[in-house]
Design a protein around this motif. Structure first.
Motif, PDB file in Angstrom:
ATOM      1  N   ALA A 265      19.431  58.034  13.314  1.00 31.46           N
ATOM      2  CA  ALA A 265      19.015  57.638  14.561  1.00 31.46           C
ATOM      3  C   ALA A 265      18.455  59.080  15.371  1.00 31.46           C
ATOM      4  O   ALA A 265      17.612  58.686  16.441  1.00 31.46           O
ATOM      5  CB  ALA A 265      20.435  57.332  15.478  1.00 31.46           C
ATOM      6  N   THR A 266      18.721  60.045  14.839  1.00 30.41           N
ATOM      7  CA  THR A 266      18.399  61.429  15.774  1.00 30.41           C
ATOM      8  C   THR A 266      17.314  62.228  15.138  1.00 30.41           C
ATOM      9  O   THR A 266      16.456  62.752  15.631  1.00 30.41           O
ATOM     10  CB  THR A 266      19.557  62.313  15.700  1.00 30.41           C
ATOM     11  N   ARG A 267      17.230  62.018  13.604  1.00 31.88           N
ATOM     12  CA  ARG A 267      16.151  62.741  12.792  1.00 31.88           C
ATOM     13  C   ARG A 267      15.263  61.793  12.008  1.00 31.88           C
ATOM     14  O   ARG A 267      14.428  62.338  11.570  1.00 31.88           O
ATOM     15  CB  ARG A 267      16.919  63.664  11.840  1.00 31.88           C
ATOM     16  N   ASP A 268      15.492  60.657  12.115  1.00 31.30           N
ATOM     17  CA  ASP A 268      14.570  59.507  11.425  1.00 31.30           C
ATOM     18  C   ASP A 268      14.779  59.781   9.704  1.00 31.30           C
ATOM     19  O   ASP A 268      13.784  59.530   9.115  1.00 31.30           O
ATOM     20  CB  ASP A 268      13.016  59.655  11.791  1.00 31.30           C
ATOM     21  N   SER A 269      16.092  60.269   9.314  1.00 24.14           N
ATOM     22  CA  SER A 269      16.183  60.395   8.067  1.00 24.14           C
ATOM     23  C   SER A 269      17.694  60.391   7.594  1.00 24.14           C
ATOM     24  O   SER A 269      18.337  60.604   8.537  1.00 24.14           O
ATOM     25  CB  SER A 269      15.632  61.538   7.185  1.00 24.14           C
ATOM     26  N   ALA A 270      18.077  60.018   6.463  1.00 24.25           N
ATOM     27  CA  ALA A 270      19.597  59.794   6.160  1.00 24.25           C
ATOM     28  C   ALA A 270      20.221  61.250   6.222  1.00 24.25           C
ATOM     29  O   ALA A 270      21.433  61.538   6.439  1.00 24.25           O
ATOM     30  CB  ALA A 270      19.789  59.385   4.907  1.00 24.25           C
TER      31      ALA A 270
END
Length: 437
Positions: A265-270
């Protein structure tokens, strides 16, 4: 082993030239195959990185060693023109070795009798930048840090394992002052990005210790990814007798899921990824392709299975297999996956899978890449030697040798079967099934 540091006066060995383009600026300047490049404009070159950094100008002076003599050669090139030169090795002055005694060090667990090169415990930040090797940073000196920052050697790949000092002392066992966390702060503040590896040991750096480690790493944006891999151990040590149980593997997967969701949600990656072994051990389905983002931990073995499954499905679509009986050889970890992939493709009637047990290393070593030649030969003989045996080339080094020094080109004769070494990717397997003759 000591290696000369960045900033000292000269390079003791230099970079040995193994190839020159006849029309390249390096050859035209008088450089020759066999020369050892010692300096550029008076600055020592200890590796390919120094060479690239100091030879970036269109005009410069190269000092080469030819026999007992040193020669200064003036190089001029058209702006942007390649120099037309290749070196024997990427590192000219010896690989920096590890100064730790890690509890789980795989090199320390090797069986006796393997070639000496396999016992080199490299911990060289240059190889980290060039090839994605994971390093501990415990052997860095200030001049090394200065060089990393000046030459923008980013990203680097760092083995951290834990941030708790007592746990680090138990796992990493540094023989020098452990300044790794300070080094990480300095590098991140200097704009160097990092990919982190955590080797997880049950009961030591999992649970709350892992939560603390991930929380510390999640704050700076320069930590691009974290890969968590399970403890691997051989039968040639007595410290470890088990790694993660299926239930513990499932717990690990569940424990990082909330952080993966929040980071997406914040970095667009797991951001944090569990090794394939955890999913296979837990009996859970692997994440889909999108869950691995751009596969930042691929060289760490994370996402390899998902990538293979998807690639095989695409490459085998409409495959008209050759009229032969095939046997694919693989490690015990991947064998169930490969059987399922082949069955799903409708090829089980012509392709069998033989899981090769790793007796060379023993312990819980089950990956294909660590299989030795003798174990492969015995597995083929025990299977009957009928059909075309396909072996992925991940087991063979650049000299054509397996880990126990069995030459790859002797496998067929020794096994008494038609054994062929093919590429390790799914497309190579599909191509072999379609074209074998």
């Amino acid at each position: 082993m000591t290696s000369e540091r960045y900033g000292e006066e000269h390079s003791p060995n230099g970079g040995r030239i193994v190839w020159l383009a006849d029309d390249g600026a390096a050859f035209e300047a008088g450089m020759r195959v066999g020369d050892a490049v010692r300096a550029v404009d008076g600055q020592p070159v200890r590796d390919i990185l120094d060479w690239q950094w100091h030879s970036d100008d269109d005009e410069f002076i190269v000092t080469v060693e030819r026999g007992p003599e040193l020669h200064d050669l003036e190089v001029e090139r058209v702006p942007g023109e390649p120099l037309g030169i290749e070196f024997e090795d990427a590192v000219f002055n010896g690989v920096m070795e590890c100064a730790n005694s890690c509890a789980f060090c795989f090199v320390a667990q090797l069986p006796p009798g393997l070639r000496p090169a396999l016992s080199v415990r490299d911990d060289d930040y240059r190889l980290s930048f060039l090839y994605g090797n994971f390093v501990t940073l415990t052997n860095l000196e200030e001049l090394d840090v200065d060089r990393i920052l000046e030459q923008r050697l980013s990203p680097l790949y760092v083995s951290l394992h834990a941030v708790d000092s007592s746990v680090r002392a138990q796992l990493v066992c540094p023989t020098v002052e452990d300044t790794t966390l300070d080094r990480i702060d300095t590098l991140l503040n200097g704009g160097i990005d990092l990919h982190i590896q955590i080797v997880l040991v049950p009961g030591i750096n999992d649970g709350d210790v892992l939560t603390e480690t991930l929380s510390w790493l999640a704050s700076p944006e320069g930590v691009l990814s974290v890969g968590i891999v399970p403890l691997g151990f051989t039968g040639h040590q007595s410290r470890f007798s088990r790694s993660f149980t299926p239930a513990e593997a499932a717990d690990l997967i569940a424990s990082i899921a909330p952080l993966q969701t929040s980071m997406r949600a914040t970095r667009d990656s797991a951001w944090v990824y569990a090794a394939d072994e955890f999913y296979l051990n837990a009996g859970q389905a692997l994440p889909d392709d999108a869950s691995y983002d751009d596969y930042p931990q691929y060289e760490n073995g994370i996402g390899l299975v998902r990538s293979f499954i998807d690639e095989f499905a695409e490459a085998s679509d409409g495959l008209s297999a050759a009229d032969h009986a095939f046997v694919t050889l693989t490690g015990t970890l991947f064998a169930p996956v490969l059987k399922r992939v082949i069955s799903d493709a409708g090829l089980a009637h012509i392709v069998r899978v033989v899981a090769v047990e790793n007796r060379l290393f023993g312990g819980n070593v089950s990956v294909t890449g660590l299989l030795g030649g003798h174990d492969i030969i015995e597995a083929v003989r025990a299977d009957g030697g009928v059909g075309i045996y396909l072996l992925p080339d991940v087991v063979v080094n650049s000299d054509g040798l397996l880990l126990d020094d069995v030459p790859a080109d002797e496998l067929s004769v020794r096994a008494g079967a038609d054994l062929r070494v093919i590429g390790s990717d799914a497309a190579s397997l599909v191509a072999a099934l379609a074209t074998a003759g």
